[in-house]
Design a protein around this motif. Structure first.
Motif, short mmCIF file in Angstrom:
data_model
loop_
_atom_site.label_atom_id
_atom_site.label_comp_id
_atom_site.label_asym_id
_atom_site.label_seq_id
_atom_site.Cartn_x
_atom_site.Cartn_y
_atom_site.Cartn_z
N ARG A 40 11.62 -1.66 -9.90
CA ARG A 40 11.96 -1.73 -8.47
C ARG A 40 10.72 -2.14 -7.70
N VAL A 41 10.92 -2.84 -6.58
CA VAL A 41 9.79 -3.14 -5.71
C VAL A 41 9.90 -2.27 -4.46
N TYR A 42 8.81 -1.56 -4.15
CA TYR A 42 8.71 -0.80 -2.90
C TYR A 42 7.79 -1.57 -1.96
N TYR A 43 7.98 -1.36 -0.66
CA TYR A 43 7.22 -2.12 0.33
C TYR A 43 6.49 -1.17 1.27
N GLN A 44 5.17 -1.31 1.34
CA GLN A 44 4.41 -0.48 2.28
C GLN A 44 4.01 -1.32 3.49
N PRO A 45 4.44 -0.88 4.70
CA PRO A 45 4.16 -1.65 5.92
C PRO A 45 2.66 -1.86 6.16
N GLN A 46 2.31 -3.03 6.64
CA GLN A 46 0.95 -3.35 7.08
C GLN A 46 1.02 -3.65 8.57
N LEU A 47 0.11 -3.04 9.33
CA LEU A 47 0.19 -3.17 10.79
C LEU A 47 -1.09 -3.74 11.39
N GLU A 48 -0.92 -4.40 12.54
CA GLU A 48 -2.06 -4.90 13.29
C GLU A 48 -2.63 -3.75 14.11
N ILE A 49 -3.92 -3.50 13.97
CA ILE A 49 -4.51 -2.32 14.61
C ILE A 49 -4.50 -2.45 16.14
N ALA A 50 -4.84 -3.63 16.65
CA ALA A 50 -4.95 -3.80 18.10
C ALA A 50 -3.62 -3.61 18.83
N THR A 51 -2.51 -3.96 18.17
CA THR A 51 -1.21 -3.94 18.85
C THR A 51 -0.21 -2.93 18.27
N GLY A 52 -0.48 -2.44 17.07
CA GLY A 52 0.46 -1.53 16.41
C GLY A 52 1.67 -2.24 15.86
N LYS A 53 1.65 -3.58 15.92
CA LYS A 53 2.80 -4.33 15.42
C LYS A 53 2.77 -4.46 13.90
N ILE A 54 3.95 -4.47 13.31
CA ILE A 54 4.03 -4.66 11.87
C ILE A 54 3.87 -6.14 11.55
N ILE A 55 2.99 -6.46 10.62
CA ILE A 55 2.75 -7.87 10.29
C ILE A 55 3.23 -8.22 8.89
N GLY A 56 3.49 -7.21 8.07
CA GLY A 56 3.91 -7.51 6.72
C GLY A 56 3.99 -6.26 5.87
#
Ligand code: C2E
Ligand code: CA
Ligand code: CA
Ligand code: CA
Length: 279
Positions: A40-56
């Motif tokens: 199975r593939v699990y996905y851990q969110p990566q976020l932009e620190i300055a904006t808190g937006k998820i980037i990948g």
């Protein structure tokens, strides 16, 4: 005392036998598991620190047995690396991640970058470039949405060959990241040889922030160094608000960690995206 030594030896050899037996058994069961579609593939969110937006997200493999047991990579990736089975696993993770990424795009979810781990065996002993090219072509996932995470030790093994392979991968349009940075012996001059877009600071430097002054200085230095090389920086293993605040202050670009989310199964990651702002 004489007896103690004997017992100690007996204990030791029994342990070895047990470890060897377990290793063989895991390899056998893993082969079967791959055939039976148990990865199975699990996905851990990566976020932009300055904006808190998820980037990948980072794609992380799990092995789910018939009994429903979820086996973490520490229990099978090292064995798979020794036997070369890692290439089979890695190629599968790559293709599956591209397939899933394309499905999310088609479903109208925001374009995210998905990062896949590449082992040194996969880099050096398989036609990685061709595997990446066909995975993208067969799934329709855009090259610029794919990131490959390569470890420092993998690049150091056979430097000239690694540079050539990375140049070919870069020409496909995929992003390249150096993983676990700081755990090997790379210097700034050395990193310049490779076409790397992203530097990933190893979790071990983040763990003891804000207690360990040394780790904070090393982290700050790595961030500054990456900037001079025009690389983006991501920190992994961020678990607390203090750690995140420190990284923000030092202008680290992105982060991932339990502070925001553990790696999630695809459907839960999808819910996560829908509930979080993305760029
Ligand atoms: P890694 O590439 O360094 O991946 C990061 C690991 O740190 C993941 O463990 C992730 O779950 C964990 N992590 C992230 N944030 C936190 C946090 O805040 N706290 C804690 N305690 N842990 C955090 P995971 O998923 O168990 O993977 C372990 C290792 O197995 C990976 O380390 C990678 O080296 C390897 N691995 C996993 N999937 C693959 C794969 O598809 N291919 C290859 N070659 N290796 C893989
Ligand atoms: Ca990684
Ligand atoms: Ca790491
Ligand atoms: Ca690692």
């Amino acid at each position: 005392a004489k007896n103690e030594g004997r017992n100690c030896f007996k204990y030791f050899s029994e342990r070895l036998t047990h470890a060897a037996r377990e290793r063989i058994e895991i390899e056998y069961r893993l082969r079967l598991g791959i055939e039976k579609n148990q990865l199975r593939v699990y996905y851990q969110p990566q976020l932009e620190i300055a904006t808190g937006k998820i980037i990948g997200a980072e794609a992380l493999v799990r092995w789910q047995t018939d009994q429903g047991e979820l086996i973490p990579p520490v229990r099978f990736i090292p064995i798979a690396e020794e036997t070369g089975l890692i290439t089979l696993i890695g190629n599968w993770v790559l293709k599956e991640t591209c397939r899933q990424g394309k499905q999310w795009l088609d479903a109208g979810l925001p374009a995210l970058r998905l990062a896949v781990n590449v082992s040194s065996h996969q880099l050096m002993h398989s036609d990685l470039c061709e595997v990446v090219r066909t995975s993208l072509a067969e799934t329709g996932f855009p090259a610029h949405s794919l990131e490959l995470e390569l470890t420092e030790s993998a690049l150091m093994k056979r430097e000239k060959e690694a540079i050539e392979i990375l140049n070919n991968l870069h020409a496909l349009g995929v992003h390249l990241a150096i993983d676990d940075f700081g755990t090997g012996y790379s210097s700034l001059a050395y990193l310049k040889l490779f076409p790397l877009d992203i530097l990933k600071i190893d979790k071990s430097f983040i763990d003891d922030i804000p207690m360990a002054i040394d780790d904070m200085e090393i982290t700050a230095t790595i961030i500054a160094m990456a900037k001079t090389l025009r690389m983006k920086v991501i920190a992994e293993g961020v678990e607390t608000a203090e750690q995140l605040a420190f990284l923000a202050e030092r202008k680290c670009d992105f982060y991932q960690g339990y502070y925001t989310s553990k790696p999630l199964p695809a459907n839960e990651f999808e819910d996560f995206i829908k509930q979080h702002p993305s760029s």
